[in-house]
Design an enzyme around this catalytic site. Sequence first.
Site, PDB file in Angstrom:
ATOM      1  N   HIS A   1      -5.542   6.569  13.522  1.00  0.00           N
ATOM      2  CA  HIS A   1      -4.850   5.288  13.308  1.00  0.00           C
ATOM      3  C   HIS A   1      -4.688   4.507  14.609  1.00  0.00           C
ATOM      4  CE1 HIS A   1      -3.505   7.985  10.060  1.00  0.00           C
ATOM      5  NE2 HIS A   1      -3.417   6.901   9.318  1.00  0.00           N
TER       6      HIS A   1
ATOM      7  N   HIS B   1      -2.648  15.387   9.278  1.00  0.00           N
ATOM      8  CA  HIS B   1      -3.990  14.858   9.541  1.00  0.00           C
ATOM      9  C   HIS B   1      -4.785  15.927  10.280  1.00  0.00           C
ATOM     10  CE1 HIS B   1      -3.315  10.567   8.485  1.00  0.00           C
ATOM     11  NE2 HIS B   1      -2.078  11.008   8.545  1.00  0.00           N
TER      12      HIS B   1
ATOM     13  N   TYR C   1      -1.981   3.185  15.473  1.00  0.00           N
ATOM     14  CA  TYR C   1      -0.642   3.503  16.022  1.00  0.00           C
ATOM     15  C   TYR C   1      -0.628   4.766  16.868  1.00  0.00           C
ATOM     16  CZ  TYR C   1      -0.031   6.595  11.904  1.00  0.00           C
ATOM     17  OH  TYR C   1      -0.183   7.557  10.935  1.00  0.00           O
ATOM     18  N   GLU C   2      -1.722   5.506  16.836  1.00  0.00           N
ATOM     19  CA  GLU C   2      -1.832   6.664  17.731  1.00  0.00           C
ATOM     20  C   GLU C   2      -2.286   6.231  19.122  1.00  0.00           C
ATOM     21  OE1 GLU C   2      -3.673  10.222  15.609  1.00  0.00           O
ATOM     22  OE2 GLU C   2      -4.004   8.644  14.126  1.00  0.00           O
TER      23      GLU C   2
ATOM     24  N   MET D   1      -0.952   1.447   6.862  1.00  0.00           N
ATOM     25  CA  MET D   1      -1.310   1.384   8.279  1.00  0.00           C
ATOM     26  C   MET D   1      -2.751   1.832   8.535  1.00  0.00           C
ATOM     27  SD  MET D   1       2.184   3.165   9.629  1.00  0.00           S
ATOM     28  CE  MET D   1       3.766   2.787   8.829  1.00  0.00           C
ATOM     29  N   SER D   2      -3.601   1.692   7.532  1.00  0.00           N
ATOM     30  CA  SER D   2      -4.978   2.185   7.708  1.00  0.00           C
ATOM     31  C   SER D   2      -5.944   1.338   6.889  1.00  0.00           C
ATOM     32  CB  SER D   2      -5.050   3.650   7.250  1.00  0.00           C
ATOM     33  OG  SER D   2      -4.893   3.754   5.848  1.00  0.00           O
TER      34      SER D   2
ATOM     35  N   SER E   1      -3.392  10.267   4.433  1.00  0.00           N
ATOM     36  CA  SER E   1      -2.079  10.908   4.253  1.00  0.00           C
ATOM     37  C   SER E   1      -1.846  11.175   2.781  1.00  0.00           C
ATOM     38  CB  SER E   1      -0.933   9.984   4.688  1.00  0.00           C
ATOM     39  OG  SER E   1      -1.066   9.589   5.998  1.00  0.00           O
TER      40      SER E   1
ATOM     41  N   HIS F   1       8.378  10.409   6.117  1.00  0.00           N
ATOM     42  CA  HIS F   1       6.987  10.873   6.054  1.00  0.00           C
ATOM     43  C   HIS F   1       6.833  12.085   5.128  1.00  0.00           C
ATOM     44  CE1 HIS F   1       2.852  10.986   7.454  1.00  0.00           C
ATOM     45  NE2 HIS F   1       2.969  12.266   7.768  1.00  0.00           N
TER      46      HIS F   1
ATOM     47  N   ASN G   1       5.865   5.577  -1.937  1.00  0.00           N
ATOM     48  CA  ASN G   1       7.249   5.098  -1.784  1.00  0.00           C
ATOM     49  C   ASN G   1       7.259   3.601  -2.072  1.00  0.00           C
ATOM     50  OD1 ASN G   1       5.827   5.082   1.091  1.00  0.00           O
ATOM     51  ND2 ASN G   1       7.295   3.406   1.048  1.00  0.00           N
TER      52      ASN G   1
ATOM     53  N   ALA H   1      -2.226   6.613   1.514  1.00  0.00           N
ATOM     54  CA  ALA H   1      -0.893   6.526   0.929  1.00  0.00           C
ATOM     55  C   ALA H   1      -0.338   5.177   1.346  1.00  0.00           C
ATOM     56  CB  ALA H   1      -0.013   7.648   1.453  1.00  0.00           C
TER      57      ALA H   1
HETATM   58  I1  8IG Z   1       2.948   6.134   2.593  1.00  0.00           I
HETATM   59  O1  8IG Z   1       6.183   1.412   3.184  1.00  0.00           O
HETATM   60  C1  8IG Z   1       3.378   4.466   3.373  1.00  0.00           C
HETATM   61  N1  8IG Z   1       2.675   3.951   4.355  1.00  0.00           N
HETATM   62  N2  8IG Z   1       3.442   0.019   6.581  1.00  0.00           N
HETATM   63  N3  8IG Z   1       4.833   0.720   4.868  1.00  0.00           N
HETATM   64  C2  8IG Z   1       3.745   0.904   5.666  1.00  0.00           C
HETATM   65  N4  8IG Z   1       2.972   1.951   5.586  1.00  0.00           N
HETATM   66  C3  8IG Z   1       3.292   2.839   4.648  1.00  0.00           C
HETATM   67  C4  8IG Z   1       4.384   2.714   3.798  1.00  0.00           C
HETATM   68  C5  8IG Z   1       5.206   1.585   3.905  1.00  0.00           C
HETATM   69  N5  8IG Z   1       4.421   3.767   2.998  1.00  0.00           N
END
Ligand code: 8IG
Length: 278
Positions: A92, A70, A94-95, A217-218, A38, A253, A241, A122
């Site tokens: 991912h 993606h 989560y998908e 998350m990756s 991402s 996002h 962020n 990211a």
């Molecule tokens: I970009 O703040 C990104 N990916 N879990 N938490 C989680 N995944 C992220 C975050 C975040 N920012």
Amino acid sequence: MTVDSAISDPYEIAAEAAAELTRWAGGPPHDVAIVLGSGWQAVADGLGTGEAERSAAGLPGFAAPTVAGHYGTIRSLRFDDHRVLLLIGRTHLYEGRSPAEVVHPVRTAVMAGARVVILTNAAGGLDPAMRPGQVVLIRDHLNLMGASPLGGQVPPAGYRSRFVDLTDLYQAKLRALARQVDPALGEGVYAALGGPHYETPAEVAMLRSIGADLVGMSTALEAIAAHHLGASVLGISLVTNLAAGVSPTPLDHEEVLAAGAAAAPYLAELLAGVLSAL
Ligand code: 8IG
């Protein structure tokens, strides 16, 4: 064909995909793979136009992407003496994918010859001193996904044991090399969570107290799978962020994609510098 560790051999499917990828690209084997996560997709063109590009979807075991940003594209390019596979977009947990599906592109790239795997993502920053747009080398991870790519089927004969040592997972040598390119690069511990929701402020406080600097998350499962196959791993996070409770505003996002686009020229220069130094 999909990768389903319950009914088929993920190693065999990755070997098939690798053979097909090598046939498709032609020429000498690839030696480096870069996964652009991402926010990193804008970097692809900064590394050159490449010699060939295709959708990943037609290869054995590759799943179609479900997340905005993606693309699931594979590009083959030459950079100095290297043949580089760019994996643009990733899959991912989560998908709803299995760990085997998540690591399938990386397994394929390593079986196609990649000895170095650069995993980009990211991430949320857990340290209030971090700024969106900052780039951090992953020194180590906390795998809080409750999953491993080495779970389930025992690796077939010829592969390393699934009880694999992770001491130098994000290789110190490769981190040092990245710091030669940019001495200002910091390092941090990446906490990998399942998502897709972001963390609660209480979870963020917990993550900070257990030693995490970044959250995402990756990456963790891919790093384990690449290392298990004997490749060296470099992990790079773009902080897009500050995590919930650290950030003054709610997370979204679009913010991730915008931060990636803004940082793209620097990120491309960094990756180019690393490739030149390999
Ligand atoms: I970009 O703040 C990104 N990916 N879990 N938490 C989680 N995944 C992220 C975050 C975040 N920012």
